[in-house]
Design a protein around this motif. Structure first.
Motif, PDB file in Angstrom:
ATOM      1  N   LYS A  94      33.738  68.545  69.214  1.00 28.96           N
ATOM      2  CA  LYS A  94      34.381  68.033  68.194  1.00 28.96           C
ATOM      3  C   LYS A  94      34.843  66.752  68.681  1.00 28.96           C
ATOM      4  CE  LYS A  94      38.308  67.317  68.367  1.00 28.96           C
ATOM      5  NZ  LYS A  94      38.569  66.593  70.355  1.00 28.96           N
ATOM      6  N   MET A 123      36.964  75.115  68.889  1.00 29.11           N
ATOM      7  CA  MET A 123      36.940  76.534  70.482  1.00 29.11           C
ATOM      8  C   MET A 123      38.468  76.990  69.579  1.00 29.11           C
ATOM      9  SD  MET A 123      40.017  74.810  71.199  1.00 29.11           S
ATOM     10  CE  MET A 123      39.844  73.807  72.038  1.00 29.11           C
ATOM     11  N   ARG A 124      39.243  76.742  68.780  1.00 32.17           N
ATOM     12  CA  ARG A 124      40.420  76.796  68.687  1.00 32.17           C
ATOM     13  C   ARG A 124      39.943  78.358  68.052  1.00 32.17           C
ATOM     14  NH1 ARG A 124      41.755  72.316  69.723  1.00 32.17           N
ATOM     15  NH2 ARG A 124      44.324  72.566  68.868  1.00 32.17           N
ATOM     16  N   HIS A 150      50.548  71.020  65.561  1.00 34.30           N
ATOM     17  CA  HIS A 150      49.677  70.589  66.314  1.00 34.30           C
ATOM     18  C   HIS A 150      49.646  69.767  67.045  1.00 34.30           C
ATOM     19  CE1 HIS A 150      44.788  68.729  67.808  1.00 34.30           C
ATOM     20  NE2 HIS A 150      46.058  69.292  68.903  1.00 34.30           N
ATOM     21  N   ASN A 152      50.854  67.486  70.642  1.00 37.66           N
ATOM     22  CA  ASN A 152      49.445  66.623  71.830  1.00 37.66           C
ATOM     23  C   ASN A 152      50.531  66.689  73.038  1.00 37.66           C
ATOM     24  OD1 ASN A 152      47.385  67.369  71.451  1.00 37.66           O
ATOM     25  ND2 ASN A 152      46.216  64.678  71.874  1.00 37.66           N
ATOM     26  N   TRP A 157      49.722  58.028  74.145  1.00 39.27           N
ATOM     27  CA  TRP A 157      49.273  57.764  73.463  1.00 39.27           C
ATOM     28  C   TRP A 157      48.972  56.769  72.402  1.00 39.27           C
ATOM     29  CZ3 TRP A 157      44.554  62.260  73.582  1.00 39.27           C
ATOM     30  CH2 TRP A 157      44.215  61.982  74.375  1.00 39.27           C
ATOM     31  N   ARG A 159      46.618  55.943  68.709  1.00 37.65           N
ATOM     32  CA  ARG A 159      45.492  56.280  68.502  1.00 37.65           C
ATOM     33  C   ARG A 159      46.138  55.732  67.287  1.00 37.65           C
ATOM     34  NH1 ARG A 159      43.679  62.051  69.547  1.00 37.65           N
ATOM     35  NH2 ARG A 159      45.704  62.236  69.048  1.00 37.65           N
ATOM     36  N   GLN A 167      39.695  63.239  66.371  1.00 37.35           N
ATOM     37  CA  GLN A 167      39.739  63.782  67.501  1.00 37.35           C
ATOM     38  C   GLN A 167      40.926  64.769  67.231  1.00 37.35           C
ATOM     39  OE1 GLN A 167      41.182  60.937  70.350  1.00 37.35           O
ATOM     40  NE2 GLN A 167      39.178  60.085  70.699  1.00 37.35           N
ATOM     41  N   SER A 168      41.756  64.973  66.914  1.00 35.62           N
ATOM     42  CA  SER A 168      42.658  65.434  66.745  1.00 35.62           C
ATOM     43  C   SER A 168      42.888  67.148  65.768  1.00 35.62           C
ATOM     44  CB  SER A 168      44.247  65.774  67.148  1.00 35.62           C
ATOM     45  OG  SER A 168      43.930  64.754  68.778  1.00 35.62           O
ATOM     46  N   HIS A 171      40.589  69.903  64.394  1.00 36.77           N
ATOM     47  CA  HIS A 171      40.396  71.665  64.905  1.00 36.77           C
ATOM     48  C   HIS A 171      41.590  72.049  63.958  1.00 36.77           C
ATOM     49  CE1 HIS A 171      39.675  71.820  68.206  1.00 36.77           C
ATOM     50  NE2 HIS A 171      40.139  70.530  69.222  1.00 36.77           N
ATOM     51  N   TYR A 224      52.184  70.864  75.257  1.00 42.24           N
ATOM     52  CA  TYR A 224      51.298  70.667  74.586  1.00 42.24           C
ATOM     53  C   TYR A 224      51.232  71.910  73.708  1.00 42.24           C
ATOM     54  CZ  TYR A 224      46.678  71.189  72.372  1.00 42.24           C
ATOM     55  OH  TYR A 224      45.505  71.698  71.762  1.00 42.24           O
ATOM     56  N   TRP A 261      45.790  70.773  76.454  1.00 37.14           N
ATOM     57  CA  TRP A 261      44.415  71.582  75.992  1.00 37.14           C
ATOM     58  C   TRP A 261      43.732  72.430  77.338  1.00 37.14           C
ATOM     59  CZ3 TRP A 261      44.756  66.670  74.732  1.00 37.14           C
ATOM     60  CH2 TRP A 261      44.136  65.769  75.209  1.00 37.14           C
TER      61      TRP A 261
END
Ligand code: ISE
Length: 315
Positions: A94, A123-124, A150, A152, A157, A159, A167-168, A171, A224, A261
């Motif tokens: 993803k 993949m969750r 969620h 991280n 970071w 972003r 990216q996050s 999910h 995480y 993760w």
């Protein structure tokens, strides 16, 4: 039959997928491609595979039946399209593309090639704890609200919002769609950005079946941590980090929270790649598809618009 797999991208995810692929007797990882020669060699060594610095040549070669795309996000759409045009089965991390338009383009090329060929790395839905939530929902009546949190570990970071979303938070968008079986119709985005563009992000959504959702993301300092809480008409289902005991000691209560993760979702990564291999050998796609990739990217695009307009935006 043995599935000959090429892997594009020798970063953390490429390594994770190769480690899971080599455990299967029906898979041969034949090539690992990365522009970073040292990374390619290190990951190829896990499988005794060849290396390449040319991912497009890999997907156009006749030496592989299927390809895993784990390169940087902005390369996913072009490589996936090239792989479909070569008739390969694809596992694409993803997001399947960085924009709705590119995700849509992948879907069109896939349809023109005669049907689903791509599994997307949401993949969750393979994670045992998420699957327990999914199963438990059957007994609690109609959903009212899904809350995804969620966190991280990457406190360092910085972003921009667009990247955090694609990216996050993407999910969590998929998790809500998968658990509810419904589609987002509108979203409203709230950002706390004091030390960097996104310190904390909340996306509030409404779904076609009347369910609402809160998707919360933070670059957390402590670990995480991915949690879900579903409120339904007859009860609630709560999922948090699995497999860690709660320890009560010296007037406090502890539960270990991991670093990243890879540790938290190692079983999910193994199960998703197993499902992909099984599907590819049977000539089908069993996991999340490009349709899911496009749908999630539409929610992300609406969340970006909402941040700019300060209003709820239709998906
Ligand atoms: C990362 O790319 C992942 O896919 C992880 O599953 C996610 O939790 C993290 O936020 C992303 O940066």
């Amino acid at each position: 039959m043995v599935l000959r797999v090429g892997v594009i991208g020798a970063g953390g995810m490429g390594r994770e997928h190769v480690s899971n692929l080599v455990a299967r007797p029906d898979v041969e990882v034949s090539v690992v491609a990365d522009i970073n020669v040292e990374n390619a060699a290190a990951v190829a060594a896990i499988a005794g595979a060849h290396t390449s610095t040319d991912p497009l040549a890999l997907v156009r070669s006749t030496t592989v039946d299927a390809v895993v795309i784990a390169s940087p996000d902005e390369t996913h759409a072009e490589l996936t399209i090239a792989a479909i045009e070569s008739g390969l089965h694809v596992f694409c991390e993803k997001p399947v593309a960085s924009t709705v338009e590119d995700a849509q383009r992948v879907l069109e090329v896939e349809a023109a090639a005669g049907g689903p060929l791509v599994q997307v790395g949401f993949m969750r839905q393979y994670d045992p704890a998420h699957l327990q939530v999914f199963d438990a929902l059957a007994a609690v009546g109609r959903l009212q609200h899904v809350r995804c949190v969620h966190r991280n570990t990457n406190d360092q970071w910085s972003r921009p919002l667009e990247v955090v979303l694609t990216q996050s938070l993407i999910h969590d968008v998929h998790t809500v769609r998968w658990l509810s079986g419904s589609e987002f119709v509108s979203v409203m985005t709230y950002v706390v950005g004091r030390r960097r563009p996104v310190d904390h992000l909340t996306v509030v959504g409404s779904l076609a079946d009347g369910t609402t959702a809160t998707l919360e993301f933070v670059e957390a300092a402590y670990g995480y941590d991915v949690e879900i809480e579903v409120t339904a008409e007859e009860g609630m289902v709560v999922c948090s980090q699995p497999g860690q005991p709660i320890v009560r000691q010296q007037h406090s209560l502890h539960r270990f929270v991991g670093d990243d993760w890879f540790g938290r979702f190692s079983e999910a990564y193994r199960l998703e790649i197993d499902d992909w291999v099984g599907g590819a050998l049977a000539g089908e796609v069993r996991g999340p598809t490009t349709v899911d990739g496009v749908a999630a990217q539409r929610v992300v695009a609406a969340a970006i618009r909402s941040f700019r307009t300060g209003q709820p935006e239709p998906v």
